[in-house]
Motif scaffolding. Structure first.
Motif, PDB file in Angstrom:
ATOM      1  N   VAL A   1       1.021   7.052 -31.027  1.00 30.45           N
ATOM      2  CA  VAL A   1       0.737   8.439 -30.675  1.00 30.45           C
ATOM      3  C   VAL A   1       0.881   9.259 -31.949  1.00 30.45           C
ATOM      4  CG1 VAL A   1       1.393  10.424 -29.262  1.00 30.45           C
ATOM      5  CG2 VAL A   1       1.646   8.123 -28.349  1.00 30.45           C
ATOM      6  N   TYR A   2       0.017  10.255 -32.104  1.00 31.79           N
ATOM      7  CA  TYR A   2       0.008  11.049 -33.318  1.00 31.79           C
ATOM      8  C   TYR A   2       0.106  12.538 -32.985  1.00 31.79           C
ATOM      9  CZ  TYR A   2      -2.028   6.670 -34.961  1.00 31.79           C
ATOM     10  OH  TYR A   2      -2.259   5.344 -35.229  1.00 31.79           O
ATOM     11  N   LEU A   3       0.625  13.287 -33.938  1.00 35.83           N
ATOM     12  CA  LEU A   3       0.603  14.740 -33.839  1.00 35.83           C
ATOM     13  C   LEU A   3       0.143  15.280 -35.192  1.00 35.83           C
ATOM     14  CD1 LEU A   3       1.221  17.162 -31.973  1.00 35.83           C
ATOM     15  CD2 LEU A   3       3.447  17.325 -33.132  1.00 35.83           C
ATOM     16  N   GLN A   4      -1.087  15.754 -35.236  1.00 36.48           N
ATOM     17  CA  GLN A   4      -1.621  16.388 -36.439  1.00 36.48           C
ATOM     18  C   GLN A   4      -1.207  17.848 -36.415  1.00 36.48           C
ATOM     19  OE1 GLN A   4      -3.397  15.040 -39.109  1.00 36.48           O
ATOM     20  NE2 GLN A   4      -3.086  17.065 -40.009  1.00 36.48           N
ATOM     21  N   MET A   5      -0.500  18.255 -37.459  1.00 37.77           N
ATOM     22  CA  MET A   5       0.052  19.608 -37.523  1.00 37.77           C
ATOM     23  C   MET A   5      -0.588  20.339 -38.689  1.00 37.77           C
ATOM     24  SD  MET A   5       3.953  18.212 -37.114  1.00 37.77           S
ATOM     25  CE  MET A   5       4.746  19.781 -36.877  1.00 37.77           C
ATOM     26  N   ASN A   6      -1.379  21.355 -38.401  1.00 33.40           N
ATOM     27  CA  ASN A   6      -2.044  22.142 -39.434  1.00 33.40           C
ATOM     28  C   ASN A   6      -1.527  23.574 -39.420  1.00 33.40           C
ATOM     29  OD1 ASN A   6      -3.672  19.893 -40.028  1.00 33.40           O
ATOM     30  ND2 ASN A   6      -5.249  20.538 -38.577  1.00 33.40           N
ATOM     31  N   SER A   7      -1.799  24.290 -40.498  1.00 33.77           N
ATOM     32  CA  SER A   7      -1.397  25.703 -40.608  1.00 33.77           C
ATOM     33  C   SER A   7       0.069  25.883 -40.234  1.00 33.77           C
ATOM     34  CB  SER A   7      -2.287  26.574 -39.712  1.00 33.77           C
ATOM     35  OG  SER A   7      -3.642  26.441 -40.052  1.00 33.77           O
ATOM     36  N   LEU A   8       0.899  25.048 -40.812  1.00 34.41           N
ATOM     37  CA  LEU A   8       2.317  25.057 -40.455  1.00 34.41           C
ATOM     38  C   LEU A   8       2.987  26.364 -40.867  1.00 34.41           C
ATOM     39  CD1 LEU A   8       3.099  21.356 -41.265  1.00 34.41           C
ATOM     40  CD2 LEU A   8       3.630  22.485 -39.099  1.00 34.41           C
ATOM     41  N   LYS A   9       3.949  26.756 -40.037  1.00 35.68           N
ATOM     42  CA  LYS A   9       4.697  28.000 -40.246  1.00 35.68           C
ATOM     43  C   LYS A   9       6.189  27.670 -40.389  1.00 35.68           C
ATOM     44  CE  LYS A   9       1.538  30.404 -37.080  1.00 35.68           C
ATOM     45  NZ  LYS A   9       1.452  31.210 -35.826  1.00 35.68           N
ATOM     46  N   PRO A  10       6.960  28.513 -41.052  1.00 38.06           N
ATOM     47  CA  PRO A  10       8.402  28.250 -41.158  1.00 38.06           C
ATOM     48  C   PRO A  10       9.072  28.079 -39.798  1.00 38.06           C
ATOM     49  CG  PRO A  10       7.760  29.932 -42.732  1.00 38.06           C
ATOM     50  CD  PRO A  10       6.552  29.665 -41.888  1.00 38.06           C
ATOM     51  N   GLU A  11       8.570  28.757 -38.791  1.00 37.16           N
ATOM     52  CA  GLU A  11       9.167  28.636 -37.460  1.00 37.16           C
ATOM     53  C   GLU A  11       8.868  27.296 -36.783  1.00 37.16           C
ATOM     54  OE1 GLU A  11       7.257  31.151 -38.605  1.00 37.16           O
ATOM     55  OE2 GLU A  11       5.939  31.933 -37.023  1.00 37.16           O
ATOM     56  N   ASP A  12       8.010  26.481 -37.390  1.00 31.84           N
ATOM     57  CA  ASP A  12       7.781  25.127 -36.880  1.00 31.84           C
ATOM     58  C   ASP A  12       8.876  24.157 -37.340  1.00 31.84           C
ATOM     59  OD1 ASP A  12       4.283  25.593 -37.567  1.00 31.84           O
ATOM     60  OD2 ASP A  12       5.290  25.737 -35.618  1.00 31.84           O
ATOM     61  N   THR A  13       9.747  24.606 -38.223  1.00 36.08           N
ATOM     62  CA  THR A  13      10.825  23.755 -38.719  1.00 36.08           C
ATOM     63  C   THR A  13      11.718  23.290 -37.580  1.00 36.08           C
ATOM     64  OG1 THR A  13      10.842  24.792 -40.898  1.00 36.08           O
ATOM     65  CG2 THR A  13      12.863  23.689 -40.192  1.00 36.08           C
ATOM     66  N   ALA A  14      11.864  21.967 -37.451  1.00 33.05           N
ATOM     67  CA  ALA A  14      12.639  21.380 -36.360  1.00 33.05           C
ATOM     68  C   ALA A  14      12.637  19.871 -36.522  1.00 33.05           C
ATOM     69  CB  ALA A  14      12.037  21.752 -35.009  1.00 33.05           C
ATOM     70  N   VAL A  15      13.444  19.222 -35.703  1.00 32.76           N
ATOM     71  CA  VAL A  15      13.322  17.776 -35.532  1.00 32.76           C
ATOM     72  C   VAL A  15      12.306  17.547 -34.412  1.00 32.76           C
ATOM     73  CG1 VAL A  15      14.501  15.635 -34.924  1.00 32.76           C
ATOM     74  CG2 VAL A  15      15.687  17.374 -36.282  1.00 32.76           C
ATOM     75  N   TYR A  16      11.348  16.680 -34.674  1.00 26.70           N
ATOM     76  CA  TYR A  16      10.283  16.400 -33.713  1.00 26.70           C
ATOM     77  C   TYR A  16      10.514  15.033 -33.082  1.00 26.70           C
ATOM     78  CZ  TYR A  16       7.706  20.538 -35.001  1.00 26.70           C
ATOM     79  OH  TYR A  16       7.326  21.846 -35.183  1.00 26.70           O
ATOM     80  N   TYR A  17      10.417  15.006 -31.749  1.00 28.88           N
ATOM     81  CA  TYR A  17      10.673  13.800 -30.986  1.00 28.88           C
ATOM     82  C   TYR A  17       9.431  13.378 -30.205  1.00 28.88           C
ATOM     83  CZ  TYR A  17      15.608  14.989 -31.693  1.00 28.88           C
ATOM     84  OH  TYR A  17      16.825  15.293 -32.235  1.00 28.88           O
ATOM     85  N   CYS A  18       9.212  12.096 -30.170  1.00 26.64           N
ATOM     86  CA  CYS A  18       8.189  11.497 -29.329  1.00 26.64           C
ATOM     87  C   CYS A  18       8.865  11.029 -28.042  1.00 26.64           C
ATOM     88  CB  CYS A  18       7.571  10.317 -30.085  1.00 26.64           C
ATOM     89  SG  CYS A  18       6.422   9.313 -29.183  1.00 26.64           S
ATOM     90  N   ALA A  19       8.175  11.166 -26.906  1.00 23.96           N
ATOM     91  CA  ALA A  19       8.786  10.793 -25.635  1.00 23.96           C
ATOM     92  C   ALA A  19       7.742  10.251 -24.683  1.00 23.96           C
ATOM     93  CB  ALA A  19       9.478  12.002 -25.012  1.00 23.96           C
ATOM     94  N   ALA A  20       8.186   9.368 -23.798  1.00 22.06           N
ATOM     95  CA  ALA A  20       7.324   8.782 -22.772  1.00 22.06           C
ATOM     96  C   ALA A  20       7.793   9.245 -21.397  1.00 22.06           C
ATOM     97  CB  ALA A  20       7.350   7.261 -22.855  1.00 22.06           C
ATOM     98  N   ALA A  21       6.867   9.730 -20.582  1.00 27.12           N
ATOM     99  CA  ALA A  21       7.216  10.211 -19.251  1.00 27.12           C
ATOM    100  C   ALA A  21       7.371   9.037 -18.285  1.00 27.12           C
ATOM    101  CB  ALA A  21       6.155  11.168 -18.750  1.00 27.12           C
ATOM    102  N   THR A  22       8.503   9.002 -17.608  1.00 28.78           N
ATOM    103  CA  THR A  22       8.791   7.921 -16.672  1.00 28.78           C
ATOM    104  C   THR A  22       8.957   8.419 -15.246  1.00 28.78           C
ATOM    105  OG1 THR A  22      11.138   8.129 -17.182  1.00 28.78           O
ATOM    106  CG2 THR A  22       9.890   6.507 -18.441  1.00 28.78           C
ATOM    107  N   ALA A  23       8.846   9.721 -15.038  1.00 29.69           N
ATOM    108  CA  ALA A  23       9.029  10.293 -13.708  1.00 29.69           C
ATOM    109  C   ALA A  23       8.050  11.443 -13.532  1.00 29.69           C
ATOM    110  CB  ALA A  23      10.463  10.784 -13.541  1.00 29.69           C
ATOM    111  N   SER A  24       7.855  11.827 -12.300  1.00 29.00           N
ATOM    112  CA  SER A  24       7.002  12.972 -12.018  1.00 29.00           C
ATOM    113  C   SER A  24       7.791  14.243 -12.273  1.00 29.00           C
ATOM    114  CB  SER A  24       6.511  12.924 -10.573  1.00 29.00           C
ATOM    115  OG  SER A  24       7.622  12.943  -9.688  1.00 29.00           O
ATOM    116  N   GLY A  25       7.072  15.334 -12.374  1.00 28.74           N
ATOM    117  CA  GLY A  25       7.731  16.601 -12.606  1.00 28.74           C
ATOM    118  C   GLY A  25       6.954  17.447 -13.589  1.00 28.74           C
ATOM    119  N   ASN A  26       7.589  18.496 -14.031  1.00 28.62           N
ATOM    120  CA  ASN A  26       6.958  19.400 -14.985  1.00 28.62           C
ATOM    121  C   ASN A  26       6.965  18.762 -16.369  1.00 28.62           C
ATOM    122  OD1 ASN A  26       6.204  21.466 -16.692  1.00 28.62           O
ATOM    123  ND2 ASN A  26       7.398  23.017 -15.629  1.00 28.62           N
TER     124      ASN A  26
END
Length: 124
Positions: free
Chosen positions: A79-104
């Motif tokens: 899985v990929y996340l292409q991030m363009n036009s990055l802003k200082p407020e995008d600074t964070a730790v980024y996590y990949c996750a797999a959905a295993t249940a229904s919900g929001n």
């Protein structure tokens, strides 16, 4: 069981780009809806982008629409996340996750598998 390993984070100037990758193990990877979340210091983990099992449906947080693109390659278990036009407020730790249940799917709750995260720092 799915194991997720993120890579591709780093330090970039505002306006720059990064491509995050998430490598998944497990033969059932292609059946999972996948998501990217981010967490800045002192803040809760926030939804960034999601993609359904086939890649035919994607959805984004309002803050990244038009700048970020999520994609997947089920043949490569990636899985990929292409991030363009990055802003200082995008600074964070980024996590990949797999959905295993229904919900929001805009919330962390339905996601049962998580990677260890990759740091993205955007300087002004």
């Amino acid at each position: 069981q799915v194991q997720l390993v993120e890579s591709g984070g780093g330090l970039v100037q505002a306006g720059g780009s990064l491509r995050l990758s998430c490598a998944a193990s497990g033969r059932t990877f292609s059946s999972y809806t996948m998501g990217w979340f981010c967490q800045a210091p002192g803040k809760e983990r926030e939804f960034v982008a999601g993609i359904n099992w086939s890649g035919g449906s994607t959805y984004y947080a309002d803050s990244v629409k038009g700048r970020f693109t999520i994609s997947r390659d089920n043949a490569k278990n990636m899985v990929y996340l292409q991030m363009n036009s990055l802003k200082p407020e995008d600074t964070a730790v980024y996590y990949c996750a797999a959905a295993t249940a229904s919900g929001n799917l805009y919330l962390p709750g339905p996601y049962g598998y998580w990677g260890q995260g990759t740091q993205v720092t955007v300087s002004s």
